[in-house]
Design a protein around this motif. Structure first.
Motif, PDB file in Angstrom:
ATOM      1  N   GLN A  43     100.436  22.361  -8.228  1.00  0.00           N
ATOM      2  CA  GLN A  43     100.169  23.760  -7.878  1.00  0.00           C
ATOM      3  C   GLN A  43      99.273  23.851  -6.651  1.00  0.00           C
ATOM      4  OE1 GLN A  43     101.229  26.847  -9.686  1.00  0.00           O
ATOM      5  NE2 GLN A  43     100.696  27.426  -7.583  1.00  0.00           N
ATOM      6  N   GLU A  44      99.837  24.355  -5.556  1.00  0.00           N
ATOM      7  CA  GLU A  44      99.047  24.612  -4.354  1.00  0.00           C
ATOM      8  C   GLU A  44      98.582  26.071  -4.352  1.00  0.00           C
ATOM      9  OE1 GLU A  44     101.258  21.385  -1.394  1.00  0.00           O
ATOM     10  OE2 GLU A  44     101.707  23.536  -1.199  1.00  0.00           O
ATOM     11  N   TYR A  45      97.418  26.309  -3.765  1.00  0.00           N
ATOM     12  CA  TYR A  45      96.862  27.669  -3.747  1.00  0.00           C
ATOM     13  C   TYR A  45      95.823  27.781  -2.642  1.00  0.00           C
ATOM     14  CZ  TYR A  45      92.998  25.407  -6.265  1.00  0.00           C
ATOM     15  OH  TYR A  45      91.972  24.568  -6.625  1.00  0.00           O
ATOM     16  N   PHE A  46      95.529  29.006  -2.240  1.00  0.00           N
ATOM     17  CA  PHE A  46      94.452  29.295  -1.293  1.00  0.00           C
ATOM     18  C   PHE A  46      93.315  29.981  -2.039  1.00  0.00           C
ATOM     19  CE2 PHE A  46      97.815  28.701   1.745  1.00  0.00           C
ATOM     20  CZ  PHE A  46      97.190  28.301   2.927  1.00  0.00           C
ATOM     21  N   LEU A  47      92.098  29.757  -1.558  1.00  0.00           N
ATOM     22  CA  LEU A  47      90.929  30.482  -2.041  1.00  0.00           C
ATOM     23  C   LEU A  47      90.364  31.339  -0.913  1.00  0.00           C
ATOM     24  CD1 LEU A  47      88.916  27.846  -4.124  1.00  0.00           C
ATOM     25  CD2 LEU A  47      90.234  29.778  -5.003  1.00  0.00           C
ATOM     26  N   VAL A  48      89.989  32.559  -1.250  1.00  0.00           N
ATOM     27  CA  VAL A  48      89.359  33.470  -0.294  1.00  0.00           C
ATOM     28  C   VAL A  48      88.143  34.078  -0.975  1.00  0.00           C
ATOM     29  CG1 VAL A  48      89.641  35.586   1.046  1.00  0.00           C
ATOM     30  CG2 VAL A  48      91.537  33.985   0.862  1.00  0.00           C
ATOM     31  N   ASP A  53      91.964  17.819   9.691  1.00  0.00           N
ATOM     32  CA  ASP A  53      90.735  17.328   9.079  1.00  0.00           C
ATOM     33  C   ASP A  53      90.494  17.882   7.681  1.00  0.00           C
ATOM     34  OD1 ASP A  53      90.424  19.894  10.052  1.00  0.00           O
ATOM     35  OD2 ASP A  53      88.361  19.619  10.710  1.00  0.00           O
ATOM     36  N   HIS A  54      91.331  18.822   7.250  1.00  0.00           N
ATOM     37  CA  HIS A  54      91.099  19.428   5.942  1.00  0.00           C
ATOM     38  C   HIS A  54      91.787  18.647   4.832  1.00  0.00           C
ATOM     39  CE1 HIS A  54      91.270  22.634   2.753  1.00  0.00           C
ATOM     40  NE2 HIS A  54      90.051  22.823   3.212  1.00  0.00           N
ATOM     41  N   TYR A  55      92.952  18.085   5.117  1.00  0.00           N
ATOM     42  CA  TYR A  55      93.744  17.384   4.098  1.00  0.00           C
ATOM     43  C   TYR A  55      92.968  16.195   3.535  1.00  0.00           C
ATOM     44  CZ  TYR A  55      97.956  15.463   1.877  1.00  0.00           C
ATOM     45  OH  TYR A  55      98.881  15.002   0.973  1.00  0.00           O
ATOM     46  N   VAL A  89      96.572  20.741   3.304  1.00  0.00           N
ATOM     47  CA  VAL A  89      96.602  20.643   4.760  1.00  0.00           C
ATOM     48  C   VAL A  89      95.893  21.809   5.438  1.00  0.00           C
ATOM     49  CG1 VAL A  89      98.119  20.595   6.782  1.00  0.00           C
ATOM     50  CG2 VAL A  89      98.712  19.270   4.735  1.00  0.00           C
ATOM     51  N   ALA A  90      96.163  23.025   4.991  1.00  0.00           N
ATOM     52  CA  ALA A  90      95.610  24.209   5.652  1.00  0.00           C
ATOM     53  C   ALA A  90      94.171  24.448   5.213  1.00  0.00           C
ATOM     54  CB  ALA A  90      96.466  25.434   5.337  1.00  0.00           C
ATOM     55  N   PRO A  91      93.353  25.063   6.062  1.00  0.00           N
ATOM     56  CA  PRO A  91      91.989  25.412   5.625  1.00  0.00           C
ATOM     57  C   PRO A  91      92.039  26.395   4.460  1.00  0.00           C
ATOM     58  CG  PRO A  91      92.531  26.434   7.742  1.00  0.00           C
ATOM     59  CD  PRO A  91      93.621  25.455   7.447  1.00  0.00           C
ATOM     60  N   PHE A 128      87.564  29.917   6.352  1.00  0.00           N
ATOM     61  CA  PHE A 128      86.602  28.814   6.313  1.00  0.00           C
ATOM     62  C   PHE A 128      85.484  29.141   5.329  1.00  0.00           C
ATOM     63  CE2 PHE A 128      88.792  28.674  10.352  1.00  0.00           C
ATOM     64  CZ  PHE A 128      89.202  27.353  10.404  1.00  0.00           C
ATOM     65  N   ILE A 129      85.567  28.534   4.151  1.00  0.00           N
ATOM     66  CA  ILE A 129      84.573  28.751   3.097  1.00  0.00           C
ATOM     67  C   ILE A 129      83.283  28.056   3.485  1.00  0.00           C
ATOM     68  CG2 ILE A 129      83.987  28.230   0.698  1.00  0.00           C
ATOM     69  CD1 ILE A 129      86.972  28.514   0.065  1.00  0.00           C
TER      70      ILE A 129
END
Length: 729
Positions: free
Chosen positions: A216-221, A252-254, A287-289, A727-728
């Motif tokens: 499960q991939e996800y973004f946090l905001v 550099d995030h991965y 991969v993505a920020p 960018f957290i």
């Protein structure tokens, strides 16, 4: 508005990691403490009831009705002992989410008071409103009755203070209105079909289990920034926003160091997962920020799917505790990677042998090649349908982008397995197969050379890749119910294995030796499915042209992709395996077209509102500032000198005015296109109209807004920008 933006950005920047209450025990001590598993069953149920329930689960048989009350009584007592006050039938309607209606453990006692009560009838079956969920016309508003029924193969659990009972959801007339019902049918079909073939190699096999390991991939905001973006709140993605100067280009995030706030959230989530019996194992930066991944240990497919749906509910609750919001949309931010949910799928026998894992004996490897060839044949035959099973309005943003599988289904095998398949297909006899460096191996039972589990590379551009002992279906969207892809894949493989066994048996009845008959059919399947095999770069334009030449489905329009469900070959496959009737298929397509239309419609409304009521007025105010500057500059410095000094502002004014004008014109055109499409009665034709005439204008409007973001004074811009969202701190 601008002051609000800076306030929420400052609030987000000052967040600190929230301490997590870590249990004193190791995970093994509290794992599944909120699950009514066999240990709890043994403790709370009478011995006879326990044995009957376990027998039904292991043999995939209905629980005899006479034990229902006894199970319900023990289950209720366990739930109350663990703080539960309510119970619910937890099911998976065609909304891609879960549904639940909570009832208390209370009944009248006949003396003016109440007693805590829970009967077998309430456990086994309930009656939700079937017309209030997507049903594709199967139920009218005045025909509301539907049923949810307990799935004994998936254990009940406690979420917060509610006992959750996993159930199927069907209409009053018996049609499936959920994902679990056809998934269970598909798993039963592949069990039966695969068991028949597996017995060629081991007559003691009783069952074949489909396994699933999702990633499960996800973004946090940050929650404050999320709340300041109406597009995120209402659609799950940013409908506007110029890319940040720094995004993922430095790579550099991965697998990078996890930010402390995120790590605290991840730990909290893992603890909750383990308490609910979800075997969360892996976590890392993607991969993505601001993008991350959680992956569990493999499980039986139905249970794994339930766990993923539970995780998608749980992750939102835990995120809010840490002042985050989770984005499960496949493409929440333009210009950086989107999110998928890789479905690692495999088949294994009840004897503990994986059927798509290489072995060390000739018979093991013949079995391995047999199942690989049948899977490839199934995916080749139904490549359009399998693509349709993972298509949605949200996943359409991701498929085909240079970070995700293309909108063309192909299979990656790796060079070693490709060589073996080629040699099997082209060997001159059943007794020798050429392998490696022109060496011949003499065979007694069509021996395949020894293979290692990890003798294949990985191909991130392949939507369906062999990865050693499983196939990784990479095209599934992050917000999707895995059940859609899994029921289609398992049904397709079940159909293919059934036909394969019939063909082999016919050869044997005609006097052919069994292993030679198997190899002959395998050889035919490898040759016929050759077009689906592609180990190259799936992102290249050359592959798109080559795929079309091979006859693979290259359609990219989601509404047209859904047509694959109603092709005669698809209807035959679903009906022959008993997974879905033609009526159920037609209803589901109506739902798919309707959901596609509604999601684009919502995005269009939100973007129109933001553009006209937020962006254009702010750009206009800045335009007035510039006009005032120009007027004052040219008043103070008249003539050519003043015009030269105000030239930059004049250029900016022209560009802002041009973009504002274009936004207003495009929003008007989009509204008119939407009104025109809404007059269409056919759900299919309406979805096509939204795809062709409404969706493209979303991107055009966005283009002009993103240009304005670079022109308008930063202090006046009303919405948090990508550099602030991504960018957290």
């Amino acid at each position: 508005m601008s002051s609000l933006r800076f306030k929420v950005v400052e609030e987000a920047s000052n967040r600190k990691a929230i301490p997590v209450e870590i249990p004193a025990e190791r995970p093994a001590a509290y794992y599944a403490e909120k699950v009514f598993n066999r240990q709890k069953m043994f403790e709370y149920l009478p011995r006879e009831t326990f044995e009957a329930l376990v027998h039904s689960i292991e043999n995939k048989e209905p629980l005899p009705r006479e034990y229902a009350d006894s199970v319900a009584q023990g289950m209720k007592q366990w739930a109350i002992d663990n703080g539960a006050r309510h119970y619910t039938h937890w099911f998976q309607p065609l909304t891609e989410t879960t549904a639940e209606k909570h009832d208390g453990f209370v009944e009248h006692d006949g003396k003016g008071g109440m007693v805590e009560k829970f009967s077998g009838k309430l456990l086994v079956q309930q009656e939700p409103d079937a017309s209030s969920f997507p049903n594709g016309g199967i139920r009218n508003t005045f025909e509301a009755r539907g049923y949810s029924a307990w799935d004994i193969s998936s254990p009940v659990f406690i979420m917060d203070n509610t006992l959750c009972i996993p159930t199927v959801f069907i209409s009053y007339t018996g049609e499936a209105l959920d994902y679990k019902t056809p998934l269970l049918r598909a798993l039963a079909a592949v069990d039966k079909a695969a068991t028949g073939v597996a017995r060629y190699f081991d007559p003691e096999v009783n069952h074949v289990v489909a396994y699933l390991g999702w990633e499960q991939e996800y973004f946090l905001v940050d929650e404050a920034l999320y709340d300041a973006r109406p597009d995120l709140v209402l659609t799950g993605r940013t409908l506007m926003g110029h890319e940040s100067a720094k995004n993922q280009q430095l790579e550099d995030h991965y697998f990078g160091a996890i930010p402390s706030r995120v790590e605290a959230f991840m730990l909290d989530l893992e603890i909750e997962c383990h308490r609910l019996g979800i075997p969360a194992k892996t976590r890392h930066n993607e991969v993505a920020p601001n993008q991350f991944e959680l992956a569990p240990i493999f499980e039986e497919a139905n249970l794994a799917n339930d766990h993923n749906m539970l995780l998608m509910s749980l992750i939102h609750e835990v995120a809010r505790r840490h002042n985050f919001r989770v984005l499960l949309h496949e493409k929440p931010f333009a210009g950086i990677n989107g999110s998928g949910k890789h479905n690692n799928w495999s088949l294994g026998t009840d004897k503990g042998k994986l059927l798509v894992a290489p072995g060390k004996t000739p018979l093991d490897n013949l079995q391995f090649i047999t199942f690989v060839a049948n899977i490839m044949a199934a995916v080749h035959r139904h490549n359009a349908l399998i693509k349709a099973s993972i298509m949605s309005a949200t996943n359409a943003h991701r498929l085909g982008a240079n970070e995700a599988p293309p909108a063309i289904i192909s299979i990656f095998t790796g060079s070693k397995l490709a060589e073996i398949l080629d040699n099997v297909a082209n060997s001159a006899s059943d007794d020798t197969i050429e392998v490696g460096e022109k060496k011949n191996i003499n065979l007694n039972v069509a021996q395949i050379p020894e293979l290692l589990i990890d003798n294949t590379d990985r191909n991130r551009t392949s939507p369906f890749a062999f990865t050693g002992n499983r196939f990784e279906f990479r095209a599934v969207g992050s917000s999707s119910n895995c059940g859609s892809a899994m029921l289609t894949l398992n049904a397709a493989v079940a159909e293919q294995l059934t036909e394969f066994k019939a063909a082999v048996d016919a050869r044997v009845e005609a006097g052919e030796e069994l292993n030679h008959a198997i190899l002959a059919e395998v050889r035919r399947l490898i040759k016929e499915s050759a077009p689906i095999h592609f180990d190259g770069n799936g992102y290249s334009d050359e592959w798109k042209a080559e795929a079309a030449r091979r006859g693979l489905d290259c359609e990219t329009s989601a509404p047209l992709i859904f047509d694959a469900y109603l092709r005669p070959s698809s209807v035959k496959m679903f009906t022959s395996t008993g997974v879905m009737t033609e009526r159920e298929l037609k209803a589901r397509n109506e739902v798919k077209w309707e959901m596609y239309t509604k999601k684009i419609q919502i995005e269009a409304r939100v973007l129109g509102d933001l553009a006209v009521n937020h962006i254009v007025p702010v750009a206009g105010r800045y335009l007035n500032v510039l006009l005032d500057n120009v007027y004052k500059m040219e008043t103070l410095f008249p003539g050519e000198q003043g015009r030269e000094m105000s030239g930059a502002d004049r250029s900016t004014i022209e560009r802002i005015a041009r973009h504002n004008k274009a936004i207003i014109e495009e929003v008007t055109a989009m509204v008119n296109a939407r009104k025109e499409a809404n007059r269409i009665e056919s759900e299919r034709e309406k979805a096509i109209a939204y795809h062709d005439t409404v969706a493209p204008r979303l991107e055009t409007i966005r283009h002009h807004i993103d240009k304005l973001e670079l022109l308008v004074d930063n202090e006046m811009w009303p919405l948090p920008k990508y550099r602030e969202l991504l960018f957290i701190r």
